[in-house]
Design an enzyme around this catalytic site. Structure first.
Site: not given
Ligand code: BJW
Length: 258
Positions: A119-121, A137, A165, A233
């Site tokens: 998921q990382n960019v 992502h 562009c 966690e």
């Molecule tokens: C460690 C550590 C160490 C720390 N060792 N561990 C179904 C249900 C509900 C909602 C939705 C659904 N389907 C779609 C949605 C809407 C939405 C969504 O999911 N919302 C929820 C938040 C509620 N999803 C979308 O909109 C997606 N699109 C989509 O599904 O399109 C169709 C659709 C749209 C709308 C409705 C329905 C369908 C797109 C999602 C895009 C996410 N974009 C981002 C930004 C990317 C660009 C950028 O970086 O600038 O992506 S948001 C951000 O979150 C980023 C990440 O990739 C993503 C995930 O985060 P990640 O990687 O998990 O990081 P953290 O910070 O959350 O967690 C870090 C973890 O590491 C923690 O657990 C720590 O404990 C751990 N950690 N240090 C080991 N050393």
């Protein structure tokens, strides 16, 4: 106090055989598998200095995703959104892969079918040397023209506030997936297939709250894979996985990949 060191392996008759630890069980499953899928999130890059999104020091504690990571935010104030990305690009340019990224490079070398879904960019998996990567992502170092759709790598750090562009002069945007935007269907399909076909799935450093990527662990589990989670966690995935290893990815991953 006298505290003798006991070699329990030589005293199995007294102590019984040693139970393998969860880490040993997970490492053994990985060593035996020839189809492995890995899902990574921001936590794997945390020890490289890349901020995560959620949690006490996460980006979403200081910035609102509605203002910076949605197509509506970009339409409303593209310069603000670009400023945020310019800042993050500058920060990530100074970061390097850590032992967790390196462990996945080593794992890929010895597993016949290996897919790294991230998921990382930040591009750190590629920089480390991983090859079969699905960036669900997008990538911070890629830009896309909002007019002609041209997609290209842009690593310059001193971009203008409204980058244009190189093909048509149209307005560029970061090639990342914002909330409410669909993921690239071919990349998502490939990720789904890798999850559904793997024998072992490793889920590292993700809070597992953002869909659809968060659902990949369940896809793997339901298809019969052995699922391992590495995180500081518990997450919504923790109850469903076979082994949950709590700790730093940079410390656990090299032991898992050995
Ligand atoms: C460690 C550590 C160490 C720390 N060792 N561990 C179904 C249900 C509900 C909602 C939705 C659904 N389907 C779609 C949605 C809407 C939405 C969504 O999911 N919302 C929820 C938040 C509620 N999803 C979308 O909109 C997606 N699109 C989509 O599904 O399109 C169709 C659709 C749209 C709308 C409705 C329905 C369908 C797109 C999602 C895009 C996410 N974009 C981002 C930004 C990317 C660009 C950028 O970086 O600038 O992506 S948001 C951000 O979150 C980023 C990440 O990739 C993503 C995930 O985060 P990640 O990687 O998990 O990081 P953290 O910070 O959350 O967690 C870090 C973890 O590491 C923690 O657990 C720590 O404990 C751990 N950690 N240090 C080991 N050393």
């Amino acid at each position: 106090m006298f505290c003798p060191k006991i070699d329990t392996s030589r005293h199995a008759a007294y102590f019984g055989p040693m139970e393998p630890t969860p880490l040993q069980i997970a490492a053994q499953r990985l060593a035996q598998a020839d189809k492995v899928a890995v899902l990574t999130g921001a936590g794997i890059s945390a020890e490289s200095g890349v901020p995560t999104f959620r949690g006490a020091d996460g980006l979403w504690e200081k910035y609102r995703p509605e203002d910076l990571a949605t197509p509506q935010a970009f339409a409303r104030d593209p310069e603000l959104v670009w400023r945020w990305y310019h800042w993050r690009r500058g920060l990530i340019a100074e970061c390097f892969p850590n032992p967790a990224h390196q462990a996945l490079v080593n794992m890929e070398k010895r597993v016949a079918s290996f897919t790294l879904i991230t998921q990382n960019v930040d591009g750190l998996h590629r920089l480390a040397g991983s090859r079969n990567i699905l960036e669900v992502h997008g990538n911070l170092w890629m830009v896309r023209c909002t007019a002609c759709g041209t997609l290209y790598e842009q690593r310059e750090l001193d971009l203008p506030p409204r980058p244009a562009c190189r093909e048509c002069g149209g307005f560029l945007r970061p090639h990342v997936v914002w909330f409410g935007e669909s993921l690239d269907s071919r990349i998502l399909e490939a990720a789904w297939q890798a999850a559904a076909q793997c024998q072992v799935m490793l889920v590292v450093g993700t809070s597992a709250v953002v869909q659809p990527a968060a659902g990949l662990a369940s896809v793997a589990k339901q298809a019969g894979a052995f699922v391992i989670e590495v995180n500081l966690e518990p997450t919504p995935n923790s109850r469903e996985v076979d082994v949950s290893l709590m700790g730093k990815a940079g410390e656990i991953m090299p032991q898992l990949a050995q």
